[in-house]
Design a protein around this motif. Structure first.
Motif, short mmCIF file in Angstrom:
data_model
loop_
_atom_site.label_atom_id
_atom_site.label_comp_id
_atom_site.label_asym_id
_atom_site.label_seq_id
_atom_site.Cartn_x
_atom_site.Cartn_y
_atom_site.Cartn_z
N ALA A 146 77.84 10.52 103.96
CA ALA A 146 78.63 11.67 103.43
C ALA A 146 78.43 11.31 101.39
O ALA A 146 77.99 12.33 101.27
CB ALA A 146 80.42 11.92 103.73
N MET A 147 78.43 10.12 101.01
CA MET A 147 78.46 10.26 99.69
C MET A 147 77.58 10.67 99.25
O MET A 147 76.83 11.26 98.52
CB MET A 147 78.97 8.85 99.50
N GLY A 148 75.98 9.98 99.66
CA GLY A 148 75.02 9.75 99.73
C GLY A 148 74.82 11.17 99.77
O GLY A 148 73.92 11.58 98.12
N THR A 149 74.48 12.17 99.89
CA THR A 149 74.64 13.51 100.58
C THR A 149 74.98 14.06 99.40
O THR A 149 74.12 15.27 98.25
CB THR A 149 74.89 14.24 101.46
N ILE A 150 76.38 13.96 99.00
CA ILE A 150 77.06 15.20 97.79
C ILE A 150 76.49 14.04 96.69
O ILE A 150 76.53 14.79 95.87
CB ILE A 150 78.51 15.00 97.58
N SER A 151 75.99 13.12 96.68
CA SER A 151 75.81 12.45 95.37
C SER A 151 74.30 13.24 94.92
O SER A 151 73.73 13.37 93.13
CB SER A 151 75.32 11.32 94.76
N THR A 152 73.89 13.88 95.72
CA THR A 152 72.77 14.44 95.96
C THR A 152 73.08 16.22 95.03
O THR A 152 71.91 16.72 93.33
CB THR A 152 71.70 14.81 96.55
N ILE A 153 74.43 16.57 94.75
CA ILE A 153 74.42 17.71 94.05
C ILE A 153 73.51 17.54 92.33
O ILE A 153 73.18 18.96 91.96
CB ILE A 153 75.57 18.45 93.77
N PRO A 154 74.62 16.82 91.59
CA PRO A 154 74.48 17.34 90.76
C PRO A 154 73.08 17.34 90.04
O PRO A 154 72.40 18.23 88.97
CB PRO A 154 74.69 15.63 89.36
N VAL A 155 71.95 16.11 90.63
CA VAL A 155 70.40 16.17 90.33
C VAL A 155 69.60 17.19 91.11
O VAL A 155 69.19 18.21 89.54
CB VAL A 155 69.80 14.83 91.51
N PHE A 159 70.75 20.53 87.90
CA PHE A 159 70.47 20.49 87.58
C PHE A 159 68.95 21.13 87.50
O PHE A 159 68.32 21.13 86.37
CB PHE A 159 70.05 18.70 86.98
N GLY A 160 68.59 20.06 88.13
CA GLY A 160 66.86 21.11 88.60
C GLY A 160 66.85 22.72 88.62
O GLY A 160 65.98 23.07 87.99
N TYR A 161 68.08 23.02 89.29
CA TYR A 161 67.87 24.25 89.87
C TYR A 161 68.08 24.81 88.00
O TYR A 161 67.39 26.69 87.78
CB TYR A 161 69.16 24.97 90.15
N LEU A 162 69.00 24.86 87.66
CA LEU A 162 68.92 25.63 85.98
C LEU A 162 67.77 24.93 84.97
O LEU A 162 67.94 26.20 84.15
CB LEU A 162 70.24 24.35 85.04
N ILE A 163 67.24 24.02 85.08
CA ILE A 163 65.70 24.03 84.22
C ILE A 163 64.21 24.29 84.75
O ILE A 163 63.37 24.32 84.53
CB ILE A 163 65.71 22.65 83.54
N GLN A 164 64.84 24.92 85.94
CA GLN A 164 63.50 25.33 87.06
C GLN A 164 62.48 25.98 86.34
O GLN A 164 61.16 25.71 86.55
CB GLN A 164 64.10 25.72 88.58
N ARG A 165 62.24 27.27 85.66
CA ARG A 165 61.47 27.56 84.82
C ARG A 165 60.69 27.36 83.50
O ARG A 165 59.95 27.10 83.45
CB ARG A 165 62.64 29.03 84.06
#
Length: 213
Positions: free
Chosen positions: A182-191, A194-200
């Protein structure tokens, strides 16, 4: 999640964000200096890249001794400096997209009265924005997932996400694999965010493209 887990996420967010900003900022200046003034830095780029060839475990003991002497062990500042130092070679080589910016643009800016640094800030940086953001994402991932240096340079005062995941152990049940997952899955959220915000900017940044001659 428990308060300890939230504190671990906060620690990782603070350390990774600041270390990434330092690494990208210093790496940008280093890449610009090496590419625009190559005769003054012959061989330095290769020497800088060679730092990445050393296995992290090889420098752990000297690093612990140094940080203990400087009273930086088990502190946010200590981890920030360690993370930034070890990702600096990577960020410097990633930001070599500066090479794609024609020097003629800076020459025109100099003719109109700009200093070398002014031309760098107002001409070069906007053109390599995609490369900077792509580099920042990869450096942030390296810092966010760092385990060895967080383990050796802390003693319980500062706990990061990776350490907290490893510490999910119960005296009666042993490893808490469900909690770790569960923690490993949640820890991917910030990445992911961040990737979504700069995808363009990602496609342009990953091709090291700024301006083609």
């Amino acid at each position: 999640m428990s308060e300890i887990a939230w504190r671990a996420f906060a620690n990782s967010a603070i350390i990774s964000t600041i270390a990434t900003a330092i690494s990208v900022a210093v790496g940008t200046l280093a890449a610009y200096g090496m590419l625009r003034f190559p005769k003054k830095h012959d061989g330095f780029a290769l020497q800088l890249l060679s730092v990445r060839m050393f296995p992290p475990i090889a420098v752990v003991v000297p690093l612990v001794i140094l940080f203990s002497a400087l009273k930086l062990a088990d502190t946010h500042l200590g981890l920030i400096l360690a993370y930034a130092a070890f990702t600096l070679p990577f960020s410097t080589w990633m930001i070599r997209s500066i090479e794609e910016v024609p020097t003629e643009l800076e020459g025109v800016a100099r003719i109109y009265g700009m200093s070398q640094f002014g031309a760098f800030v107002h001409i070069v940086l906007p053109l390599i924005r995609g490369g900077l953001l792509a580099t920042a994402l990869f450096v942030f991932i390296l810092n966010w997932s760092e385990f060895l240096r967080a383990l050796t340079l802390t003693s319980g005062g500062i706990v990061t996400v990776t350490l907290q995941v490893a510490n999910c152990v119960s005296a009666s049940s042993g490893k808490l694999y469900g909690v770790q997952a569960a923690m490993g899955t949640i820890s991917t959220i910030p990445v992911i965010v961040f990737g979504y915000l700069i995808q363009r900017h990602m496609v342009r940044g990953l091709t090291f493209g700024a301006v083609k001659r």
